[in-house]
Design a protein around this motif. Sequence first.
Motif, short mmCIF file in Angstrom:
data_model
loop_
_atom_site.label_atom_id
_atom_site.label_comp_id
_atom_site.label_asym_id
_atom_site.label_seq_id
_atom_site.Cartn_x
_atom_site.Cartn_y
_atom_site.Cartn_z
N ASP A 33 0.97 -1.12 0.05
CA ASP A 33 -0.03 -0.04 -0.11
C ASP A 33 0.84 1.28 -0.10
OD1 ASP A 33 -2.16 -1.62 -0.02
OD2 ASP A 33 -2.99 -0.88 2.02
N LEU A 34 1.72 1.32 0.90
CA LEU A 34 2.68 2.34 1.12
C LEU A 34 3.31 2.72 -0.41
CD1 LEU A 34 4.41 4.63 2.50
CD2 LEU A 34 5.68 2.93 3.36
N TYR A 35 4.17 1.48 -0.97
CA TYR A 35 4.85 1.61 -2.19
C TYR A 35 4.10 2.32 -3.23
CZ TYR A 35 7.95 -1.02 0.48
OH TYR A 35 9.06 -1.35 1.61
N GLU A 36 2.73 1.63 -3.53
CA GLU A 36 2.01 2.36 -4.35
C GLU A 36 1.72 3.83 -4.41
OE1 GLU A 36 -1.96 0.51 -4.76
OE2 GLU A 36 -1.16 -1.40 -5.06
N VAL A 37 1.64 4.34 -3.09
CA VAL A 37 1.47 5.83 -3.00
C VAL A 37 2.75 6.50 -3.02
CG1 VAL A 37 1.02 7.62 -1.15
CG2 VAL A 37 -0.19 5.46 -1.14
N VAL A 38 3.90 5.94 -3.12
CA VAL A 38 5.18 6.48 -3.32
C VAL A 38 5.25 6.48 -4.80
CG1 VAL A 38 7.74 6.13 -3.37
CG2 VAL A 38 6.43 5.73 -1.07
N LEU A 39 4.85 5.32 -5.59
CA LEU A 39 4.89 5.47 -7.02
C LEU A 39 4.04 6.21 -7.72
CD1 LEU A 39 5.00 1.50 -7.80
CD2 LEU A 39 6.82 3.17 -8.16
N ALA A 40 3.11 6.70 -7.19
CA ALA A 40 1.97 7.93 -7.34
C ALA A 40 2.97 9.07 -7.19
CB ALA A 40 0.63 7.90 -6.48
N HIS A 41 3.55 9.57 -6.20
CA HIS A 41 4.41 10.71 -6.05
C HIS A 41 5.32 10.78 -7.09
CE1 HIS A 41 2.57 11.03 -2.21
NE2 HIS A 41 2.84 12.36 -2.04
N LEU A 42 6.10 9.64 -7.54
CA LEU A 42 7.14 9.57 -8.59
C LEU A 42 6.53 9.86 -10.00
CD1 LEU A 42 9.21 6.47 -7.64
CD2 LEU A 42 9.81 8.91 -7.35
N ALA A 43 5.28 9.38 -10.21
CA ALA A 43 4.58 9.58 -11.60
C ALA A 43 4.09 10.89 -11.57
CB ALA A 43 3.53 8.44 -11.61
N THR A 44 3.81 11.85 -10.63
CA THR A 44 3.37 13.00 -10.74
C THR A 44 4.56 13.93 -10.68
OG1 THR A 44 2.88 13.19 -8.27
CG2 THR A 44 1.24 12.52 -9.88
N ARG A 45 5.73 13.43 -10.30
CA ARG A 45 7.10 14.30 -10.33
C ARG A 45 7.09 14.96 -9.03
NH1 ARG A 45 9.78 13.75 -14.98
NH2 ARG A 45 8.57 13.12 -16.70
N GLU A 46 6.23 14.63 -8.13
CA GLU A 46 6.36 15.45 -6.66
C GLU A 46 7.33 14.97 -5.89
OE1 GLU A 46 2.45 15.90 -4.60
OE2 GLU A 46 1.53 15.40 -6.42
N LEU A 47 8.14 13.80 -6.29
CA LEU A 47 9.31 13.21 -5.80
C LEU A 47 10.40 12.87 -6.92
CD1 LEU A 47 7.97 10.84 -2.83
CD2 LEU A 47 9.17 13.00 -2.50
N ASP A 48 11.69 12.92 -6.49
CA ASP A 48 12.58 12.74 -7.46
C ASP A 48 12.81 11.28 -7.62
OD1 ASP A 48 13.16 15.57 -7.87
OD2 ASP A 48 14.73 15.56 -6.29
N GLN A 49 13.02 10.84 -8.86
CA GLN A 49 13.33 9.52 -9.21
C GLN A 49 14.72 9.00 -8.27
OE1 GLN A 49 13.55 8.45 -13.30
NE2 GLN A 49 11.63 9.66 -13.51
N PRO A 50 14.60 7.88 -7.65
CA PRO A 50 15.87 7.39 -7.24
C PRO A 50 16.88 6.96 -7.92
CG PRO A 50 14.07 5.51 -7.40
CD PRO A 50 13.44 6.63 -7.71
N ASP A 51 17.90 6.89 -7.67
CA ASP A 51 19.35 6.74 -8.06
C ASP A 51 19.51 5.16 -8.04
OD1 ASP A 51 21.73 7.14 -9.70
OD2 ASP A 51 22.82 7.57 -7.94
N LEU A 52 19.27 4.45 -9.18
CA LEU A 52 19.50 3.10 -9.21
C LEU A 52 20.47 2.78 -10.26
CD1 LEU A 52 15.77 2.06 -9.28
CD2 LEU A 52 17.36 2.07 -7.43
N ARG A 53 21.40 1.86 -9.72
CA ARG A 53 22.70 1.57 -10.72
C ARG A 53 22.27 0.89 -11.86
NH1 ARG A 53 26.90 -2.30 -8.18
NH2 ARG A 53 27.39 -0.35 -6.85
N GLY A 54 21.25 -0.09 -11.79
CA GLY A 54 20.72 -0.53 -13.06
C GLY A 54 19.77 0.12 -14.02
N ASP A 55 19.45 1.64 -13.37
CA ASP A 55 18.54 2.43 -14.16
C ASP A 55 19.38 3.41 -14.97
OD1 ASP A 55 15.77 2.54 -14.60
OD2 ASP A 55 15.75 4.45 -13.41
N ARG A 56 20.61 3.37 -14.78
CA ARG A 56 21.50 4.50 -15.50
C ARG A 56 21.76 4.25 -16.76
NH1 ARG A 56 25.66 4.04 -10.58
NH2 ARG A 56 24.27 4.91 -8.77
#
Length: 497
Positions: free
Chosen positions: A474-497
């Motif tokens: 439940d919490l992680y869905e809300v976090v993803l919603a903040h990422l999708a609306t750009r209200e939070l910065d995307q995390p820095d992931l090595r495999g995502d660079r």
Amino acid sequence: MAGRDDGNRHTEVTGGADSTWAQELLDHLRPAGSGVRRIVGWLATTLDATASLLDRSGTPLAGEPMELDEDLFADLVCGRLASAAWQGDGRHLRLVRVELPGPSTAGVLAVSRTAPYDRRAADILQRTASVLELLLRAQQTVATGDRLARATADLRLAILQLLMVEDIVSARRVAAGLWPGLLDTDSACVYVVETSPADRDRLAEACVEATHDEALVVRCPAMDGHVIVVVPDDTTAAALRAVCRHTPDALLGGSARQSLAGTATAYGQAVSALAVARFHPDRTAVYAERTHPERLMDPDVLRSWTTRLLRPLDTLPHHTRAELLATTRLGLEFTAVSAAKVLGVSRNTVRARMERVENLLGTDFSDLTVRATVHLALNTQVALAEDTSGRPAAPAVLGDLLTGPALGTWARDLLARLDTDARDLRRTLRAWIAAGGNAERAAQLLGVHAQTVREHVRSAEPVLERQLLASGSDLYEVVLAHLATRELDQPDLRGDR
């Protein structure tokens, strides 16, 4: 000294007014009766004597220590005599051979008193010896049954733990001996039943009886009031629901159907549904098939991104990789302590495995945005294991997943629910997530009291219809919603660079 050869023990009960002792002795055999020590104590009081029950080595099992003639004691223990009597030095001693639990094992009931033995005293002694044999035999049967029940429960838990780390082959091998066909399925649902800790054992036995060993019933090692049930088919699930309907105050939460390799995911879903069941009239709930963010993402892009993100783990042996993934999946859903109990390892082992995954992925799980995105990848990885299409997909990064119009609409609609509250719950929730779920740090960022942050987050839960204070899907869905609306910065992931 007098002795009697082994034979049928005298069991005639003396009649007359003074026969209350017989009823008192029989009361010790009732289910709520006392144990061996109390019976020997009762014998000593009734005969105004010193009494002792000795094992074959002469060690007292009950009563007071007593010195006996070694040869006479040996004759009784080995069966050459069934009873013996001796008098001298102002005391009268009676010895009776008593069969003890175990093969060819016997002891001696010894009673010493100053008064001679009349017919009443002899009857009481012989009867007590018989009652002790019955009670010891019954205790052995109960103890054996308890050991068997514990061994069976431990075996069920071991099977569940193997499923949790995706070791399906080993789980099937362990189950095949006692429950043939139990895991002859590719998919199953997981249910979690909640009751009071005092009633859990009874409810677990009711679940086993109702499902006829066609489900895996496990007493949860993490939560004292929970019973975990892995159910292979709908018929067995219906039997489980019937048990809960007839059990006062029982709650039932169920998962969506998952592959056996997805047992850990299904368990998380069942726990989530259990929270919802508290508010349903029938006190049962199945994991809601609501709109989840991953369903709004391009499946090919999601698959490609997941594969790329988790690629550093591909160099590990299969068993080690599966163990790390399963442990991390549970560690992100629950606390390290709860995950450790479910998996049957120490919390330090859980933390060490998660730290290893952190190092391989080059990230930090103290960041909620990292936890949410890795949780998304881990759940997608379970689906990838079942995907045999082999369709190639272009390399993708997290930003590609979060820019879809459907996901953006869902995220904006979800977070817009918070705007109706004048306390600006949306601002507080955003700061709290950015602070890693730490109310004190969020309070410093906002310039308010930490208790205010906690109250705002708690108030957001019913508005969003999701649990936030407990880490999990439940919490992680809300976090993803903040990422999708750009209200939070995307995390820095090595495999995502």
